[in-house]
Design a protein around this motif. Structure first.
Motif, PDB file in Angstrom:
ATOM      1  N   ALA A 329       0.836  -1.203   0.000  1.00  0.00           N
ATOM      2  CA  ALA A 329       0.000   0.000   0.000  1.00  0.00           C
ATOM      3  C   ALA A 329       0.868   1.249   0.000  1.00  0.00           C
ATOM      4  O   ALA A 329       0.486   2.282  -0.558  1.00  0.00           O
ATOM      5  CB  ALA A 329      -0.935  -0.015   1.217  1.00  0.00           C
ATOM      6  N   THR A 330       2.052   1.182   0.654  1.00  0.00           N
ATOM      7  CA  THR A 330       2.965   2.323   0.731  1.00  0.00           C
ATOM      8  C   THR A 330       4.318   1.881   0.187  1.00  0.00           C
ATOM      9  O   THR A 330       4.872   0.872   0.621  1.00  0.00           O
ATOM     10  CB  THR A 330       3.119   2.813   2.188  1.00  0.00           C
ATOM     11  N   SER A 331       4.885   2.649  -0.773  1.00  0.00           N
ATOM     12  CA  SER A 331       6.122   2.238  -1.419  1.00  0.00           C
ATOM     13  C   SER A 331       7.331   2.325  -0.497  1.00  0.00           C
ATOM     14  O   SER A 331       8.359   1.725  -0.783  1.00  0.00           O
ATOM     15  CB  SER A 331       6.364   3.086  -2.671  1.00  0.00           C
ATOM     16  N   SER A 332       7.232   3.060   0.605  1.00  0.00           N
ATOM     17  CA  SER A 332       8.379   3.175   1.514  1.00  0.00           C
ATOM     18  C   SER A 332       8.324   2.160   2.644  1.00  0.00           C
ATOM     19  O   SER A 332       9.228   2.125   3.470  1.00  0.00           O
ATOM     20  CB  SER A 332       8.441   4.591   2.090  1.00  0.00           C
ATOM     21  N   ALA A 333       7.235   1.306   2.699  1.00  0.00           N
ATOM     22  CA  ALA A 333       7.101   0.316   3.762  1.00  0.00           C
ATOM     23  C   ALA A 333       7.285  -1.076   3.193  1.00  0.00           C
ATOM     24  O   ALA A 333       7.156  -1.294   1.991  1.00  0.00           O
ATOM     25  CB  ALA A 333       5.726   0.437   4.429  1.00  0.00           C
ATOM     26  N   ALA A 334       7.554  -2.044   4.078  1.00  0.00           N
ATOM     27  CA  ALA A 334       7.746  -3.424   3.661  1.00  0.00           C
ATOM     28  C   ALA A 334       6.413  -4.021   3.214  1.00  0.00           C
ATOM     29  O   ALA A 334       5.337  -3.591   3.662  1.00  0.00           O
ATOM     30  CB  ALA A 334       8.338  -4.242   4.800  1.00  0.00           C
ATOM     31  N   PRO A 335       6.387  -5.026   2.310  1.00  0.00           N
ATOM     32  CA  PRO A 335       5.146  -5.675   1.875  1.00  0.00           C
ATOM     33  C   PRO A 335       4.402  -6.314   3.051  1.00  0.00           C
ATOM     34  O   PRO A 335       5.010  -6.781   4.017  1.00  0.00           O
ATOM     35  CB  PRO A 335       5.645  -6.725   0.875  1.00  0.00           C
ATOM     36  N   VAL A 336       3.042  -6.382   2.945  1.00  0.00           N
ATOM     37  CA  VAL A 336       2.167  -6.952   3.986  1.00  0.00           C
ATOM     38  C   VAL A 336       1.509  -8.195   3.419  1.00  0.00           C
ATOM     39  O   VAL A 336       1.022  -8.191   2.282  1.00  0.00           O
ATOM     40  CB  VAL A 336       1.093  -5.931   4.424  1.00  0.00           C
ATOM     41  N   LEU A 337       1.449  -9.331   4.230  1.00  0.00           N
ATOM     42  CA  LEU A 337       0.833 -10.576   3.776  1.00  0.00           C
ATOM     43  C   LEU A 337      -0.664 -10.393   3.575  1.00  0.00           C
ATOM     44  O   LEU A 337      -1.342  -9.688   4.337  1.00  0.00           O
ATOM     45  CB  LEU A 337       1.072 -11.696   4.795  1.00  0.00           C
ATOM     46  N   CYS A 338      -1.178 -11.065   2.497  1.00  0.00           N
ATOM     47  CA  CYS A 338      -2.615 -11.012   2.223  1.00  0.00           C
ATOM     48  C   CYS A 338      -3.354 -11.772   3.320  1.00  0.00           C
ATOM     49  O   CYS A 338      -2.935 -12.850   3.745  1.00  0.00           O
ATOM     50  CB  CYS A 338      -2.924 -11.640   0.866  1.00  0.00           C
ATOM     51  N   PRO A 339      -4.543 -11.268   3.831  1.00  0.00           N
ATOM     52  CA  PRO A 339      -5.319 -11.986   4.844  1.00  0.00           C
ATOM     53  C   PRO A 339      -6.026 -13.201   4.225  1.00  0.00           C
ATOM     54  O   PRO A 339      -6.083 -13.351   3.012  1.00  0.00           O
ATOM     55  CB  PRO A 339      -6.306 -10.934   5.331  1.00  0.00           C
ATOM     56  N   ILE A 364     -17.868 -18.930  -9.686  1.00  0.00           N
ATOM     57  CA  ILE A 364     -17.138 -20.123  -9.272  1.00  0.00           C
ATOM     58  C   ILE A 364     -16.543 -19.858  -7.900  1.00  0.00           C
ATOM     59  O   ILE A 364     -15.923 -18.818  -7.670  1.00  0.00           O
ATOM     60  CB  ILE A 364     -16.049 -20.469 -10.287  1.00  0.00           C
ATOM     61  N   ALA A 365     -16.705 -20.801  -6.993  1.00  0.00           N
ATOM     62  CA  ALA A 365     -16.275 -20.621  -5.605  1.00  0.00           C
ATOM     63  C   ALA A 365     -14.817 -21.018  -5.438  1.00  0.00           C
ATOM     64  O   ALA A 365     -14.381 -22.055  -5.945  1.00  0.00           O
ATOM     65  CB  ALA A 365     -17.154 -21.436  -4.673  1.00  0.00           C
ATOM     66  N   TYR A 366     -14.042 -20.135  -4.729  1.00  0.00           N
ATOM     67  CA  TYR A 366     -12.667 -20.394  -4.340  1.00  0.00           C
ATOM     68  C   TYR A 366     -12.543 -20.166  -2.856  1.00  0.00           C
ATOM     69  O   TYR A 366     -13.397 -19.521  -2.233  1.00  0.00           O
ATOM     70  CB  TYR A 366     -11.690 -19.455  -5.068  1.00  0.00           C
ATOM     71  N   TYR A 367     -11.435 -20.616  -2.258  1.00  0.00           N
ATOM     72  CA  TYR A 367     -11.211 -20.336  -0.855  1.00  0.00           C
ATOM     73  C   TYR A 367      -9.724 -20.279  -0.580  1.00  0.00           C
ATOM     74  O   TYR A 367      -8.911 -20.821  -1.330  1.00  0.00           O
ATOM     75  CB  TYR A 367     -11.883 -21.389   0.034  1.00  0.00           C
ATOM     76  N   ALA A 368      -9.344 -19.582   0.490  1.00  0.00           N
ATOM     77  CA  ALA A 368      -7.960 -19.498   0.954  1.00  0.00           C
ATOM     78  C   ALA A 368      -8.013 -19.463   2.466  1.00  0.00           C
ATOM     79  O   ALA A 368      -8.525 -18.505   3.054  1.00  0.00           O
ATOM     80  CB  ALA A 368      -7.268 -18.273   0.395  1.00  0.00           C
ATOM     81  N   GLY A 369      -7.472 -20.479   3.113  1.00  0.00           N
ATOM     82  CA  GLY A 369      -7.646 -20.611   4.553  1.00  0.00           C
ATOM     83  C   GLY A 369      -6.551 -20.015   5.385  1.00  0.00           C
ATOM     84  O   GLY A 369      -6.661 -19.989   6.603  1.00  0.00           O
TER      85      GLY A 369
END
Length: 875
Positions: A329-339, A364-369
């Motif tokens: 979200a911010t180019s000066s900060a480290a990447p954040v993991l997707c929830p 079509i249904a997908y999921y990420a746990g």
């Protein structure tokens, strides 16, 4: 030579001999100048005591005559001719002569004539030829060129009369105006010699300093401007470069430090230093700046913000793409993991993507746990998903991949029975041989004598006329001659002499009284079997079922026998006709087929057809074959015969063709029977496997006959030649035992002008210098030659050659070992190349030895010529 005693002669007295000894022999006596003893010699001559004659006056002298001796010409005068008397000729202006001269000469450099002789000029003066003149100021008299030359750069001539230069000291230079060395000005260099400083000079040994160098007054060299300083003029002191500027030495001005570099004021080499990776700088910088977080510095002179969805740490050369499973979200900060329930594939990512975006309907249904997902998982079959998890479908329901909900089996299959035996399974169609009342209960197996097809809710009783041995298989109708009732597992065979017209009815008896019958298991009653005749045709006597066999070559499938048709054979009367196999044939009423004969084809199997000309066939062949190239087929019934060597065929031939003259016909395995034309220089007369090469010494103009023609005299040829070649000049082409040989080069002393079988020898008395030309030069007088000579030989000194011709019959003698070189007699001599010897002259003695003067030698002092070419002493 030993001396001999002196004998007094009536012509020479002792006194005359004494005068001769003390006198001089200057020239040959001149008879015209002879004088009497009373008057002496004429003018232009002088008297010789040796010869007692008058001698002509030599050049450079004057002779008054009588008995006076020659007088040498005075200094400044000369006489060029002999026989002179009186005064000598005076030298021209600018020239001089010593006493007794035969000519006048110009004086050497720095000298002029004085009193008829050359006299040196004073120091510092040069000669004009007739007088001396002083050199101007700052010039000196050169002993090399003889002229006044300017002093060299860096030198002065303190005295114009001094024949030398004085070098100026370092830091000074020579000034023409003052003729002295002066101090070098600031901005110039004055070396002690011009060779010390190679720069364009401005004033002899004074050189202007080039841009980027400087000097103070009295300098011998210019100094390069130091590193990190500049010299706007060559006369002033160096100036320090301002901060952010640089100079590498020898600079007229400082250069601005470029972007991406920094310039240290204390640099030792003066060059800008490149910023490190991840750093940048603007022009005129003394230090580099670290690239801040959120920015990229791909080069040392560029700093740009990172694009949205990327990031960078401080000191980054390039911005990094957001990694998969994260968002930036911010180019000066480290990447954040997707929830959980979201994902990202990486790249330009400012937010993670929901696994199931939008409404669930039609999607079509997908999921990420878990977190940090790079992709969402497709909802598996027999599950339903809410985005963060997958749940098994209940028993009696199912789902496809990517489903949000489960569907009852009955909804999916409708009127077809289906079921699941546990949760999380696909709905299965109820198997054949079973019944499925509800979708959540396992199938029930059908009872014996009943059946069901796949997808049945209930079982069905097996109908009459069918059999149901397996409840999973649909009822099978009873085969002809069998029958059954309802609920039967198998069908029953119809009894002997009964007919079973309907499978679902009881058997009906045959009318045996009418001659019908049936075996067990037959559905109908038969009147007569195949291959038999029945009733009156078989000689019926009234008994039931009377039959007779059909004759050979006929058949029957009912009551009547039929003849077997052509193209077929009938080996058994009860079978229908069978077509004849390929390569055979048959006529009517045949019980067997006949193989097609050789030379025929049997395409339709009804009758053989003869093969056409140029074709053949073997016994049993269905069709005829074309005769191949390189073969002959004289008759259709005989296999192809290969062509003999020297013949060929091009296909469909009954006979091979003789190879024509002018061609060669090699093996058919090589050239497929085609003929090849003989190349030039070869020939064939027909029926040849290969062409014949024309022999060496012959020419073959045509290739279809033996046209070998022997080469004529003076010509030759090598093997495979179409024509003969004229023997070239300088060579011979001999005929050895009837065979013409290749050209051979003529030896030295022989020649040929072409078309020769042998080389011509040069005749004696001549020379032949060229082997390819008829150049015959007669030897000149004093020269000679024998046969086959390339050049004439010059007669040796001390010998004479009266003829130019030498033959083998002549004796070999003389200095060179050649005939006709005859030695001179004693008292005679000869020079090289003479045809006769010459008598020895006065005051000489002559031997016959070969020498450069032809054997003529002067008598030594005190000797006179003797006999036989010797000399004797006067003592």
């Amino acid at each position: 030579m030993s001396s001999v005693s002196f004998t007094k002669s009536s012509a020479i007295t002792a006194t005359a001999i004494l005068l001769c000894i003390v006198g001089s022999l200057l020239v040959v006596p001149q008879e015209a100048a002879a004088a009497t003893c009373g008057t002496g010699c004429n003018a232009g001559y002088f008297f010789s005591n040796c010869s007692s004659t008058c001698i002509v006056c030599p050049a450079g002298f004057s002779c008054a005559g009588t008995l006076d001796q020659p007088v040498a010409c005075a200094a400044g005068t000369y006489r060029a001719t002999v026989g002179g008397s009186g005064a000598c000729t005076a030298c021209a202006a600018g020239t001089a002569a010593t006493p007794g001269s035969v000519m006048c000469m110009p004086c050497p450099i720095l000298e002029r004539p004085v009193g008829g002789l050359c006299t040196a000029c004073a120091a510092g003066e040069v000669s004009t030829g007739t007088a001396c003149t002083a050199c101007p100021s700052n010039y000196y008299a050169s002993t090399v060129s003889g002229i006044c030359e300017h002093c060299s750069p860096g030198y002065v001539c303190p005295s114009k009369t001094a024949d030398k230069e004085t070098v100026c000291a370092s830091g000074t230079y020579a000034n023409d105006a003052t003729a002295t060395c002066v101090t070098c000005e600031a901005g110039y260099a004055c070396p002690s010699t011009a060779a010390e400083y190679q720069v364009v000079n401005t004033d002899f040994s004074r050189f202007a300093c080039r841009p980027g160098t400087y000097s103070a007054s009295g300098a011998s060299t210019c100094t390069d401007c130091p590193i990190m300083q500049y010299c706007p003029t060559s006369t002033g002191a160096p100036v320090n470069c301002p901060n952010g500027y640089y100079a590498t030495g020898g600079a007229v001005e400082c250069s601005i430090c470029p972007s991406g570099f920094y310039c240290d004021p204390a640099s030792l080499d003066g060059y800008p230093l490149r910023c490190a990776a991840g750093e940048s700088s603007s022009p005129a910088s003394t230090v580099c700046t670290t690239c801040p977080a959120g920015f990229q510095c791909p080069t040392v002179d560029i700093e740009t913000p990172c694009p949205a969805g990327t990031y960078s740490n401080a000191g980054a050369t390039f911005c990094s793409l957001c990694p998969a499973g994260s968002y930036c979200a911010t180019s000066s900060a480290a990447p954040v993991l997707c929830p959980a329930g979201t994902f990202s594939v990486g790249g330009l990512v400012t937010a993670c993507t929901d696994c199931n975006t939008g409404s669930a309907s039609g999607k079509i249904a997908y999921y990420a746990g878990s977190t940090g997902n790079t992709e969402c998982t497709l909802c598996p079959a027999n599950n339903y998903c809410d985005g963060t998890s997958a749940t098994l479908c209940p028993q009696g329901t199912t789902s496809l991949y990517g489903s949000y909900t489960c569907t009852p089996c009955g909804t999916i299959f409708g009127s077809v029975a289906a079921y699941t035996s546990a949760a999380g399974q696909f709905c299965r169609v109820c198997p054949s041989g079973s019944s499925c009342v509800t979708a959540d209960v396992a199938p029930t197996t059908c009872a014996s004598g009943s059946y069901s097809s796949a997808g049945s809710f209930s079982c069905t009783i097996c109908p009459a006329g069918y059999e149901c041995p397996d409840p999973t298989i649909l009822p099978q109708p009873c085969k002809l001659g069998y029958y059954s009732g309802a609920g039967n597992i198998t069908c029953t065979a119809c009894p002997e002499n009964f007919a079973c017209v309907n499978r679902n009815q009881d058997p009906i008896p045959c009318d045996t009284t009418e001659g019908y019958y049936s075996p067990e298991g037959d559905a109908a009653c038969y009147y007569c079997p195949p291959g038999q005749t029945c009733g009156s045709a078989a000689g019926d006597t009234g008994a039931a079922n009377t039959t007779a066999a059909c004759p050979t070559g006929t058949y029957s499938v009912g009551l009547t026998c039929y003849a077997c048709t052509s193209g077929y054979f009938c080996p058994y009367p009860e079978m229908k006709p069978i077509p004849c196999p390929a390569g055979s044939y048959s006529l009517t009423n045949a019980s067997m087929c006949t193989l097609c004969p050789a030379g025929f084809q049997c395409v339709n199997a009804t009758a053989p057809i003869a093969c056409s000309t140029g074709y053949y066939s073997r016994m049993g062949d269905r069709s005829c074959h074309a005769c191949a190239a390189g073969y002959r087929c004289p008759t259709p019934s005989v296999d192809p015969i290969v062509c003999v060597p020297g013949t060929y065929s091009e296909g469909l031939a009954t006979a091979c063709t003789d190879c024509p003259a002018g061609y060669e016909c090699p093996s058919i395995t090589r050239f497929l029977g085609a003929a090849i034309m003989c190349p030039p220089g070869t020939f064939s007369v027909g029926n040849q496997v290969s062409c014949t090469r024309c022999a060496a010494g012959f020419a073959c103009a045509t290739n279809n006959v033996d046209s070998s023609v022997a080469c004529t005299t003076g010509t030759y040829s090598f093997a495979a030649a179409t024509s003969c070649t004229t023997c070239p000049a300088g060579m011979m082409c001999p005929n050895v035992n009837g065979a013409i040989q290749p050209p051979t080069r003529c030896q030295s002393g022989t020649y040929s002008t072409g078309s020769a079988t042998s080389c011509t020898a040069c005749t004696a008395g001549n020379e032949c210098p060229f082997t390819d030309q008829a150049t015959i030069n007669a030897c000149p007088a004093g020269y000679f030659s024998g046969p086959r000579a390339a050049s004439c030989v010059k007669c040796t000194s001390g010998y004479y050659c009266p003829t130019t011709v030498v033959t083998d019959a002549m004796p070999s003698f003389g200095a060179a070992g050649f005939g006709r070189q005859i030695p001179c007699a004693a008292g005679y001599y000869s020079a090289p190349g003479q045809t006769s010897c010459t008598a020895c002259p006065q005051s000489y003695y002559c031997t016959n030895a070969a020498s450069s003067d032809g054997g003529r030698l002067r008598c030594p002092s005190g000797y006179f010529p003797g006999s036989n070419g010797t000399f004797v002493s006067l003592a």
